[in-house]
Design a protein around this motif. Sequence first.
Motif, short mmCIF file in Angstrom:
data_model
loop_
_atom_site.label_atom_id
_atom_site.label_comp_id
_atom_site.label_asym_id
_atom_site.label_seq_id
_atom_site.Cartn_x
_atom_site.Cartn_y
_atom_site.Cartn_z
N ALA A 101 0.50 -0.88 -0.37
CA ALA A 101 0.43 -0.07 -0.25
C ALA A 101 1.10 1.47 0.21
O ALA A 101 2.06 0.90 0.62
CB ALA A 101 -0.92 -0.25 1.34
N HIS A 102 -0.18 2.41 -0.37
CA HIS A 102 0.81 3.89 -0.10
C HIS A 102 1.96 4.06 -1.81
O HIS A 102 2.56 4.91 -1.90
CB HIS A 102 1.42 3.77 0.80
N CYS A 103 1.85 2.58 -2.61
CA CYS A 103 1.85 2.97 -3.36
C CYS A 103 1.89 4.53 -4.46
O CYS A 103 1.15 5.00 -4.52
CB CYS A 103 2.27 1.98 -4.66
N PRO A 132 6.78 8.75 2.22
CA PRO A 132 6.70 7.70 1.03
C PRO A 132 7.40 6.70 1.41
O PRO A 132 8.53 6.28 2.64
CB PRO A 132 8.40 8.59 0.20
N HIS A 133 6.80 5.71 1.64
CA HIS A 133 7.05 4.56 2.32
C HIS A 133 6.26 3.27 1.71
O HIS A 133 5.08 3.89 1.23
CB HIS A 133 6.95 4.62 3.54
N LEU A 134 6.62 2.61 1.96
CA LEU A 134 5.66 0.90 1.48
C LEU A 134 5.27 -0.07 2.81
O LEU A 134 5.46 -0.05 3.96
CB LEU A 134 6.52 -0.39 1.07
N HIS A 135 3.52 0.20 2.54
CA HIS A 135 2.64 -0.15 4.33
C HIS A 135 2.75 -2.15 3.29
O HIS A 135 2.53 -2.44 2.18
CB HIS A 135 1.71 0.21 4.31
N PHE A 136 3.48 -3.25 4.14
CA PHE A 136 3.53 -4.51 3.72
C PHE A 136 2.70 -5.54 4.58
O PHE A 136 3.28 -5.31 5.69
CB PHE A 136 5.14 -4.71 3.37
N GLU A 137 1.80 -5.66 4.43
CA GLU A 137 1.20 -6.64 4.82
C GLU A 137 0.94 -8.64 4.16
O GLU A 137 0.78 -8.23 3.78
CB GLU A 137 -0.48 -6.48 4.97
N ILE A 138 0.88 -9.37 5.37
CA ILE A 138 0.91 -10.64 5.31
C ILE A 138 -0.39 -11.42 5.99
O ILE A 138 -0.92 -11.08 7.01
CB ILE A 138 2.19 -11.79 5.65
N ILE A 139 -0.85 -12.16 5.16
CA ILE A 139 -2.52 -12.27 5.66
C ILE A 139 -2.89 -13.88 5.06
O ILE A 139 -2.56 -14.48 3.63
CB ILE A 139 -3.56 -11.72 4.45
#
Length: 155
Positions: A101-103, A132-139
Amino acid sequence: MALGTGGGEVKNINSDDEQMKEDAESIKNNYEITLPLRGTITSRFGDRDIQPQFHTGIDIARNTGSEIISATNGTVILAEEQESYGKVLKIQNNDLVVLYAHCDELLVNVGDKITMMQTIARVGSTGNSTGPHLHFEIIYCGRYVNPEYVLEFKE
């Protein structure tokens, strides 16, 4: 470079740590998975002092435009802009879903078959974000998993 954090969707989260650890082991044993980006960790998984208070992923700060690679093989099931996540991608591989997210820019589309380490997006600060950053999730199997239980994040 401004170090960014961001919000996500406000969700009802069950953060059973033992279940997460089991899920993380299952992911490591059954999927090839790698870091999508190296950078500075600005917000970790779990409780925090900003909204939303429970953070469902990990935020990795990098310069706008930095390449984000796919952490795993799979199929793009979501590629759109949302209010809180900004430009967001979801890639699914059986019971594993990975969210980015936030790309600033999305380089793939819904239905695309993705290979691990393929460039899929560029770092940005879209949606509810402070830099600026990447929000990274694992589901996994519909449950959030702390990315640090699955991958080693070195700054």
